[in-house]
Scaffold this motif. Structure first.
Motif, PDB file in Angstrom:
ATOM      1  N   ARG A 123      -2.562  -5.705 -11.529  1.00  0.00           N
ATOM      2  CA  ARG A 123      -3.158  -4.415 -11.160  1.00  0.00           C
ATOM      3  C   ARG A 123      -4.126  -4.561  -9.993  1.00  0.00           C
ATOM      4  O   ARG A 123      -4.042  -3.805  -9.019  1.00  0.00           O
ATOM      5  N   GLU A 126      -2.582  -5.265  -6.659  1.00  0.00           N
ATOM      6  CA  GLU A 126      -1.744  -4.152  -6.201  1.00  0.00           C
ATOM      7  C   GLU A 126      -0.248  -4.425  -6.359  1.00  0.00           C
ATOM      8  O   GLU A 126       0.569  -3.778  -5.706  1.00  0.00           O
ATOM      9  N   GLN A 127       0.119  -5.350  -7.208  1.00  0.00           N
ATOM     10  CA  GLN A 127       1.549  -5.581  -7.457  1.00  0.00           C
ATOM     11  C   GLN A 127       2.163  -4.424  -8.239  1.00  0.00           C
ATOM     12  O   GLN A 127       3.320  -4.056  -8.018  1.00  0.00           O
ATOM     13  N   ILE A 128       1.401  -3.843  -9.166  1.00  0.00           N
ATOM     14  CA  ILE A 128       1.900  -2.687  -9.906  1.00  0.00           C
ATOM     15  C   ILE A 128       2.059  -1.488  -8.980  1.00  0.00           C
ATOM     16  O   ILE A 128       3.046  -0.735  -9.066  1.00  0.00           O
ATOM     17  N   ASP A 129       1.107  -1.301  -8.073  1.00  0.00           N
ATOM     18  CA  ASP A 129       1.229  -0.218  -7.087  1.00  0.00           C
ATOM     19  C   ASP A 129       2.461  -0.414  -6.208  1.00  0.00           C
ATOM     20  O   ASP A 129       3.132   0.554  -5.833  1.00  0.00           O
ATOM     21  N   ALA A 130       2.773  -1.660  -5.877  1.00  0.00           N
ATOM     22  CA  ALA A 130       3.953  -1.939  -5.061  1.00  0.00           C
ATOM     23  C   ALA A 130       5.232  -1.564  -5.806  1.00  0.00           C
ATOM     24  O   ALA A 130       6.176  -1.017  -5.202  1.00  0.00           O
ATOM     25  N   GLU A 132       5.514   0.779  -8.087  1.00  0.00           N
ATOM     26  CA  GLU A 132       5.585   2.238  -8.097  1.00  0.00           C
ATOM     27  C   GLU A 132       5.992   2.788  -6.736  1.00  0.00           C
ATOM     28  O   GLU A 132       6.710   3.783  -6.642  1.00  0.00           O
ATOM     29  N   THR A 133       5.541   2.140  -5.663  1.00  0.00           N
ATOM     30  CA  THR A 133       5.918   2.572  -4.315  1.00  0.00           C
ATOM     31  C   THR A 133       7.420   2.424  -4.084  1.00  0.00           C
ATOM     32  O   THR A 133       8.044   3.250  -3.400  1.00  0.00           O
ATOM     33  N   TYR A 220      -3.219  -2.895 -17.934  1.00  0.00           N
ATOM     34  CA  TYR A 220      -2.671  -1.883 -17.027  1.00  0.00           C
ATOM     35  C   TYR A 220      -3.768  -1.039 -16.396  1.00  0.00           C
ATOM     36  O   TYR A 220      -3.651  -0.620 -15.243  1.00  0.00           O
ATOM     37  N   HIS A 224     -11.566  -3.083 -11.190  1.00  0.00           N
ATOM     38  CA  HIS A 224     -11.362  -3.814  -9.947  1.00  0.00           C
ATOM     39  C   HIS A 224     -12.046  -5.176  -9.998  1.00  0.00           C
ATOM     40  O   HIS A 224     -13.117  -5.339 -10.591  1.00  0.00           O
TER      41      HIS A 224
END
Length: 256
Positions: A123, A126-130, A132-133, A220, A224
């Motif tokens: 999280r 930013e791997q989870i954001d990637a 989702e992107t 999840y 930060h």
């Protein structure tokens, strides 16, 4: 006074919001398990991590738990001349309560914390954001395999815990204190019924779900930085342990 009331209100609202978010997280996990259970290879990998790698600590805990039960049970039963019932006391204590609860707590400390840390690091990096992107649902790859693996692994670990604990009690009671070995196993076989066994299985299944649920949720939604991950990991272990003990009470009330 107003400041105190305001603080209590903020705490209550935040607590209710977190409960609702955890409930939605659990429902989405069930939905993904039903629709997209994930890659079997990934599930087996998680079973190895949650189950196989927890085997040593579970066996060690079971052995000494059974030995302590054998020692304490013998001196308690000896006051009433009922040493032959030692096998029954050890087996029922392990199968009904101590096996599911202690094996779940051991897995919480070893695997539950690692699950939270793993997802938390993904999280904050930013791997989870990637995912989702790229229009990939993180639940399918990160949460669902852990849920399935935990629900499968916990009953197996609980069964191993029960067997090792019973033989730990046999080692102390029969070999050290001189209880008749035939009486130890005969009374156990006569007293333990299927209801005792399936109640332990139901408990371990639900405990596996709790470990995966809280561990994945805390990771999840980790804060930060390294401090956020460490706080989420600590909260995960504490909340999972407390939830297991509370849920164990309610399940025991229902099953008995």
């Amino acid at each position: 006074m107003c400041v105190l009331v305001q603080a209590i209100g903020h705490f209550t609202i935040g607590y209710v919001r977190d409960l609702g978010r955890m409930g939605r997280f659990l429902l989405k996990s069930f939905y993904m398990i039903a629709c997209h259970p994930g890659n079997p290879r990934t599930i087996l990998k998680q079973m190895r991590f949650i189950g196989t790698k927890s085997l040593f600590v579970v066996v060690l805990t079971a052995a000494f738990t059974g030995m302590v039960l054998g020692l304490q049970g013998y001196y308690s039963l000896a006051k009433f001349g009922s040493e032959g019932m030692l096998g029954t006391a050890v087996a029922l204590s392990l199968i009904r309560e101590l096996g599911p609860v202690l094996s779940a707590l051991m897995v919480t400390g070893r695997a539950g914390s690692a699950i939270t840390a793993e997802i938390g690091i993904m999280r904050i990096s930013e791997q989870i954001d990637a995912l989702e992107t790229m229009a990939l649902d993180p639940f399918k790859y990160l949460v669902t395999p852990k849920f399935i693996a935990a629900v499968i692994s916990l009953p197996l670990l609980c069964a191993i815990f029960d067997v090792v604990g019973i033989y730990g009690g046999w080692l102390v009671g029969v070999k050290l204190l001189g209880v008749n070995p035939g009486a130890y196993f005969y009374e156990m076989e006569k007293s333990v019924v299927w209801r005792d066994i399936y109640s332990g299985i139901i408990k371990s299944l639900s405990f596996g779900m709790i470990i995966a649920w809280v561990g994945c949720y805390k990771g999840y939604f980790a804060g930060h930085g390294a401090e956020g991950v460490s706080r989420a990991t600590t909260e995960s272990v504490v909340l999972t342990s407390i939830t297991i003990l509370i849920w164990d009470y309610f399940l025991t009330s229902i099953l008995l």
